[in-house]
Design a protein around this motif. Structure first.
Motif, mmCIF file in Angstrom:
data_model
loop_
_atom_site.group_PDB
_atom_site.id
_atom_site.type_symbol
_atom_site.label_atom_id
_atom_site.label_comp_id
_atom_site.label_asym_id
_atom_site.label_seq_id
_atom_site.Cartn_x
_atom_site.Cartn_y
_atom_site.Cartn_z
ATOM 1 N N ASP A 173 -2.928 -8.381 -9.242
ATOM 2 C CA ASP A 173 -2.492 -8.346 -10.645
ATOM 3 C C ASP A 173 -1.231 -7.500 -10.823
ATOM 4 O O ASP A 173 -0.502 -7.665 -11.809
ATOM 5 C CB ASP A 173 -3.594 -7.780 -11.540
ATOM 6 N N LEU A 174 -0.981 -6.580 -9.887
ATOM 7 C CA LEU A 174 0.196 -5.711 -9.995
ATOM 8 C C LEU A 174 1.483 -6.513 -10.002
ATOM 9 O O LEU A 174 2.386 -6.252 -10.804
ATOM 10 C CB LEU A 174 0.225 -4.704 -8.838
ATOM 11 N N ILE B 274 -4.976 -5.337 -15.596
ATOM 12 C CA ILE B 274 -4.858 -5.165 -14.152
ATOM 13 C C ILE B 274 -6.225 -4.755 -13.599
ATOM 14 O O ILE B 274 -6.742 -3.685 -13.910
ATOM 15 C CB ILE B 274 -3.788 -4.122 -13.802
ATOM 16 N N ALA C 17 1.851 -8.429 -13.286
ATOM 17 C CA ALA C 17 2.271 -7.526 -14.360
ATOM 18 C C ALA C 17 3.741 -7.141 -14.202
ATOM 19 O O ALA C 17 4.482 -7.072 -15.190
ATOM 20 C CB ALA C 17 1.395 -6.281 -14.371
ATOM 21 N N LYS D 271 -6.321 2.758 -10.962
ATOM 22 C CA LYS D 271 -5.233 1.796 -11.124
ATOM 23 C C LYS D 271 -4.240 2.175 -12.217
ATOM 24 O O LYS D 271 -3.055 1.846 -12.119
ATOM 25 C CB LYS D 271 -5.804 0.405 -11.387
ATOM 26 N N ILE E 93 1.281 2.881 -14.594
ATOM 27 C CA ILE E 93 0.839 1.806 -15.478
ATOM 28 C C ILE E 93 0.500 2.325 -16.870
ATOM 29 O O ILE E 93 0.887 1.745 -17.888
ATOM 30 C CB ILE E 93 -0.367 1.072 -14.852
#
Length: 231
Positions: A217-218, A212, A221, A24, A34
């Motif tokens: 959750d992406l 995340i 965020a 992730k 990220i």
């Protein structure tokens, strides 16, 4: 005043709950991976001497991260905590001048420079050997077994631990030396101090500093980073 420090971003995890063909931390939000949001913050801080990023043996995605003299990629361990320990040992072997170590989850891209700066200043202005970001729990907490509630937990003194977490090098080294537990069961480095005399201080963090974990959750965020004007 901020003293020289180093940082560790453990990045060897597979992120099995994320349900993706890549870890992730290498997924993108906007035009950045990220992990790059956190790396960018640390690269901008002059007092940060180095950033160690432990990665898995077969990781190729980290090669897409732009080179920086502060960044050091090493092979990580079988668990998050083991990767951090490998990062600690690597940094300790380098010709670097520092007394403090910052540990941060690379999948928390929403920590801001202001919050990070405030944390660093509070830590270095105090006599504390350990400081973590955390947020107080607001939900009602239930203890359950086999999907049946057994009791309600008093939430008054309960906090959710976040990262970054800051430690003096000597305090963390001592905690490692005294640890008798399996590192693979450790979910954060502050836990190393649970049975020691050394106090770990808490600084109230922002609830926007999310981790995340799942695909959904992406988007959350992304919305936070847009609000912060970082994408």
């Amino acid at each position: 005043m901020i003293s020289p420090f180093v940082a560790i971003l453990p990045s060897a995890g597979s992120g099995s709950r994320f349900n993706s063909d890549k870890s992730k931390q290498y997924c993108s939000i906007g035009d950045k991976m990220i992990i790059e949001f956190s790396l960018g913050l640390l690269a901008e801080i002059d007092e940060c001497q180095a950033v160690c990023i432990p990665v898995s043996e077969d990781d190729l995605y980290h090669k897409e991260i732009q080179d920086h003299p502060k960044f050091h990629f090493i092979e990580g361990g079988a668990s998050r905590a083991e990767s951090v320990k490998k990062g600690f040992d690597f940094l300790d072997s380098q010709n670097l001048t520092y007394d403090n170590i910052l540990i941060h989850d690379p999948v928390r891209p929403c920590v801001t420079k202001t919050e990070l700066q405030r944390m660093l200043e509070e830590f270095f202005d105090s006599e504390s050997q350990a400081l973590i970001l955390a947020v107080p729990v607001s939900d009602t907490l239930k203890l359950s077994k086999n999907n049946t509630i057994k009791s309600t937990i008093n939430r008054e003194d309960v906090w959710r631990a976040l990262t970054p977490q800051l430690f003096s090098k000597e305090a963390l080294k001592n905690a490692y030396n005294l640890n008798t537990e399996d590192l693979s069961k450790l979910t954060d480095e502050a836990s190393l101090f649970d049975n020691l005399d050394e106090e770990v201080m808490i600084m109230k963090g922002s609830p926007e500093n999310i981790k995340i974990t799942f695909q959904e959750d992406l988007k959350l965020a992304e919305n936070i980073l847009i609000k912060q004007k970082r994408i």
